[in-house]
Write a protein that holds these residues in place. Sequence first.
Motif, PDB file in Angstrom:
ATOM      1  N   LEU A 109       1.218  -1.562  -0.171  1.00  0.00           N
ATOM      2  CA  LEU A 109      -0.197  -0.216   0.003  1.00  0.00           C
ATOM      3  C   LEU A 109       0.775   0.935   0.180  1.00  0.00           C
ATOM      4  CD1 LEU A 109      -2.839  -0.745   2.391  1.00  0.00           C
ATOM      5  CD2 LEU A 109      -3.038  -1.175  -0.756  1.00  0.00           C
ATOM      6  N   LEU A 110       2.007   0.982   0.360  1.00  0.00           N
ATOM      7  CA  LEU A 110       2.653   2.795   0.360  1.00  0.00           C
ATOM      8  C   LEU A 110       3.193   2.703  -1.110  1.00  0.00           C
ATOM      9  CD1 LEU A 110       4.703   3.750   2.227  1.00  0.00           C
ATOM     10  CD2 LEU A 110       7.189   2.592   1.173  1.00  0.00           C
ATOM     11  N   TYR A 111       3.273   2.577  -1.843  1.00  0.00           N
ATOM     12  CA  TYR A 111       3.718   2.907  -3.137  1.00  0.00           C
ATOM     13  C   TYR A 111       2.236   3.804  -3.796  1.00  0.00           C
ATOM     14  CZ  TYR A 111       5.043   4.212  -7.951  1.00  0.00           C
ATOM     15  OH  TYR A 111       5.303   4.677  -9.087  1.00  0.00           O
ATOM     16  N   PRO A 112       0.801   2.885  -3.837  1.00  0.00           N
ATOM     17  CA  PRO A 112      -0.398   3.494  -3.293  1.00  0.00           C
ATOM     18  C   PRO A 112      -0.727   4.780  -3.097  1.00  0.00           C
ATOM     19  CG  PRO A 112       0.007   1.062  -3.816  1.00  0.00           C
ATOM     20  CD  PRO A 112       0.748   1.894  -3.784  1.00  0.00           C
ATOM     21  N   VAL A 113      -0.534   5.243  -1.854  1.00  0.00           N
ATOM     22  CA  VAL A 113      -0.607   5.740  -0.976  1.00  0.00           C
ATOM     23  C   VAL A 113      -0.393   7.211  -1.309  1.00  0.00           C
ATOM     24  CG1 VAL A 113      -1.001   7.227   1.312  1.00  0.00           C
ATOM     25  CG2 VAL A 113      -2.033   4.795   0.864  1.00  0.00           C
ATOM     26  N   VAL A 114       1.147   6.593  -1.636  1.00  0.00           N
ATOM     27  CA  VAL A 114       2.223   7.892  -1.779  1.00  0.00           C
ATOM     28  C   VAL A 114       1.636   8.868  -3.294  1.00  0.00           C
ATOM     29  CG1 VAL A 114       5.014   8.788  -2.623  1.00  0.00           C
ATOM     30  CG2 VAL A 114       4.319   7.256  -1.157  1.00  0.00           C
ATOM     31  N   LEU A 115       1.238   8.392  -4.038  1.00  0.00           N
ATOM     32  CA  LEU A 115       0.290   8.493  -5.489  1.00  0.00           C
ATOM     33  C   LEU A 115      -0.535   9.127  -5.429  1.00  0.00           C
ATOM     34  CD1 LEU A 115       0.683   5.620  -8.296  1.00  0.00           C
ATOM     35  CD2 LEU A 115       2.730   7.915  -8.019  1.00  0.00           C
ATOM     36  N   LEU A 116      -1.190   8.659  -4.632  1.00  0.00           N
ATOM     37  CA  LEU A 116      -2.303   9.401  -3.974  1.00  0.00           C
ATOM     38  C   LEU A 116      -2.259  10.430  -3.318  1.00  0.00           C
ATOM     39  CD1 LEU A 116      -5.280   6.199  -2.814  1.00  0.00           C
ATOM     40  CD2 LEU A 116      -5.381   8.171  -4.499  1.00  0.00           C
ATOM     41  N   VAL A 117      -1.546  10.975  -2.219  1.00  0.00           N
ATOM     42  CA  VAL A 117      -0.886  12.059  -1.730  1.00  0.00           C
ATOM     43  C   VAL A 117      -0.274  13.280  -2.678  1.00  0.00           C
ATOM     44  CG1 VAL A 117       0.261  13.093  -0.178  1.00  0.00           C
ATOM     45  CG2 VAL A 117      -0.571  10.731   0.438  1.00  0.00           C
ATOM     46  N   MET A 118       0.613  12.630  -3.426  1.00  0.00           N
ATOM     47  CA  MET A 118       1.056  13.818  -4.628  1.00  0.00           C
ATOM     48  C   MET A 118      -0.219  13.758  -5.474  1.00  0.00           C
ATOM     49  SD  MET A 118       4.328  11.506  -5.879  1.00  0.00           S
ATOM     50  CE  MET A 118       4.512  12.640  -7.476  1.00  0.00           C
ATOM     51  N   LEU A 119      -1.261  12.912  -5.784  1.00  0.00           N
ATOM     52  CA  LEU A 119      -2.085  13.357  -6.994  1.00  0.00           C
ATOM     53  C   LEU A 119      -3.372  14.420  -6.136  1.00  0.00           C
ATOM     54  CD1 LEU A 119      -3.801  13.093  -9.540  1.00  0.00           C
ATOM     55  CD2 LEU A 119      -5.565  11.267  -8.496  1.00  0.00           C
ATOM     56  N   ALA A 120      -3.513  14.526  -4.768  1.00  0.00           N
ATOM     57  CA  ALA A 120      -4.169  14.883  -3.927  1.00  0.00           C
ATOM     58  C   ALA A 120      -3.126  16.577  -3.723  1.00  0.00           C
ATOM     59  CB  ALA A 120      -4.110  14.611  -3.084  1.00  0.00           C
ATOM     60  N   PHE A 304      -4.202   0.311  -8.193  1.00  0.00           N
ATOM     61  CA  PHE A 304      -3.454   1.769  -9.285  1.00  0.00           C
ATOM     62  C   PHE A 304      -4.281   1.676 -10.154  1.00  0.00           C
ATOM     63  CE2 PHE A 304       0.663  -0.197  -8.592  1.00  0.00           C
ATOM     64  CZ  PHE A 304       1.186   0.487  -8.133  1.00  0.00           C
ATOM     65  N   ALA A 305      -5.626   0.961 -10.342  1.00  0.00           N
ATOM     66  CA  ALA A 305      -7.217   1.299 -10.761  1.00  0.00           C
ATOM     67  C   ALA A 305      -7.887   2.552 -10.609  1.00  0.00           C
ATOM     68  CB  ALA A 305      -8.111  -0.318 -11.325  1.00  0.00           C
ATOM     69  N   VAL A 306      -7.890   2.352  -9.599  1.00  0.00           N
ATOM     70  CA  VAL A 306      -8.874   3.089  -8.356  1.00  0.00           C
ATOM     71  C   VAL A 306      -8.201   4.414  -9.159  1.00  0.00           C
ATOM     72  CG1 VAL A 306      -9.521   4.217  -6.506  1.00  0.00           C
ATOM     73  CG2 VAL A 306      -9.278   1.801  -6.726  1.00  0.00           C
ATOM     74  N   ILE A 307      -6.794   4.362  -8.794  1.00  0.00           N
ATOM     75  CA  ILE A 307      -5.910   5.540  -9.318  1.00  0.00           C
ATOM     76  C   ILE A 307      -5.808   6.278 -10.766  1.00  0.00           C
ATOM     77  CG2 ILE A 307      -3.623   6.509  -9.251  1.00  0.00           C
ATOM     78  CD1 ILE A 307      -2.605   5.324  -6.393  1.00  0.00           C
ATOM     79  N   GLY A 308      -5.878   5.287 -11.678  1.00  0.00           N
ATOM     80  CA  GLY A 308      -6.121   5.469 -12.694  1.00  0.00           C
ATOM     81  C   GLY A 308      -7.302   5.862 -13.019  1.00  0.00           C
ATOM     82  N   LEU A 309      -8.811   5.843 -12.701  1.00  0.00           N
ATOM     83  CA  LEU A 309      -9.950   6.378 -12.336  1.00  0.00           C
ATOM     84  C   LEU A 309     -10.185   8.010 -12.247  1.00  0.00           C
ATOM     85  CD1 LEU A 309     -11.790   3.420 -11.459  1.00  0.00           C
ATOM     86  CD2 LEU A 309     -11.558   4.386 -14.264  1.00  0.00           C
ATOM     87  N   ILE A 310      -9.354   7.895 -11.176  1.00  0.00           N
ATOM     88  CA  ILE A 310      -9.397   9.374 -10.526  1.00  0.00           C
ATOM     89  C   ILE A 310      -8.482  10.195 -11.312  1.00  0.00           C
ATOM     90  CG2 ILE A 310      -8.887  10.535  -8.687  1.00  0.00           C
ATOM     91  CD1 ILE A 310      -9.167   8.384  -6.417  1.00  0.00           C
TER      92      ILE A 310
END
Length: 332
Positions: A109-120, A304-310
Amino acid sequence: MKKQQWPLKTQADFFELLGQLIANGYALERALMTVQGVLPKQRLALTTIVAGLHQGQPLHQLLAPYVRREIARELAFASVHGRLSQLVMEIGRREHRRLRQSQKLRQLLLYPVVLLVMLAGLMGLFCTYLLPQLQQMGATMPQLSHWGVGVGVSVLTCCVVCWLGGRIWRRRNWLQRLQLLQRVPFIGSLVQLSIGYQMSLQLGLLLTSGIGLATIVKRSATADGPELVRLLGTQAERGLREGQDLRQVIQSMPLLPSECQHLFAKGKSEQAIGEDFQILAQRKFELLERQVQRYLMIIQPVCFAVIGLIVIGLYGIMLLPMYRNMGELMTW
């Protein structure tokens, strides 16, 4: 001073070492004093536990503030079957495996969480700096207030649903809660395997220790047992009063694995049935671990799929109107 629960790794090390010492002939109090040298941070708590044993308090009550509630419930049966060393070693091995699974989950979960923080962060920069400048240039941008209202309504709806679910959950006893969890998609199979493992393990230890089924039912219905065990014991006693056979009562108990029907149908002695229950417990734990590993393998792709949809959604909300305005400017 408020007692704090030990870290998961400390709990696993404690039970594994304690079981090994007891299996090698150490008395319980001496084993706990030896563990103090290996776990110096828990020296004060272990000293308190040893003092409580001197006063005649049961081990599961003394350990309850420091370990998970599930472990304390399992240890409550050790005073019945007396297989403390085997039980604590099994708990230690199981907790080590659970610790490795939780560590792997954090790594996934570390990498997806980092991507979500950067996206936010990028979304915040866009709304704070870039969007006002584009609006000053006359660009037609989407009304974010409508989206804010939609998000607010969604969050409020989720909060209301969670509140109602919490009220319904608190009104149910532990037996009804577990039966409800078994019907929940995805986690239901994990709950079913976990319960099947624990019940098979305890029944195996009890039966192989020479404790009969009638004694198990009577002990389970006592007021000093855990709530779930007490509910199961009370239900079993009710079946006996209605004239049902003892083995039929055990077979009809909820939460027991379906394989129990075959174990009792063989007509074996209770000692042999207990050994079969221990084998079944190991099988259930292997299936549980395999299922957890399967879920861990799909967690990261789903994230990653959720991040892609976002990202696609943000592109449609923000960038497409901006490109449309740029095209209109170029046609002037």
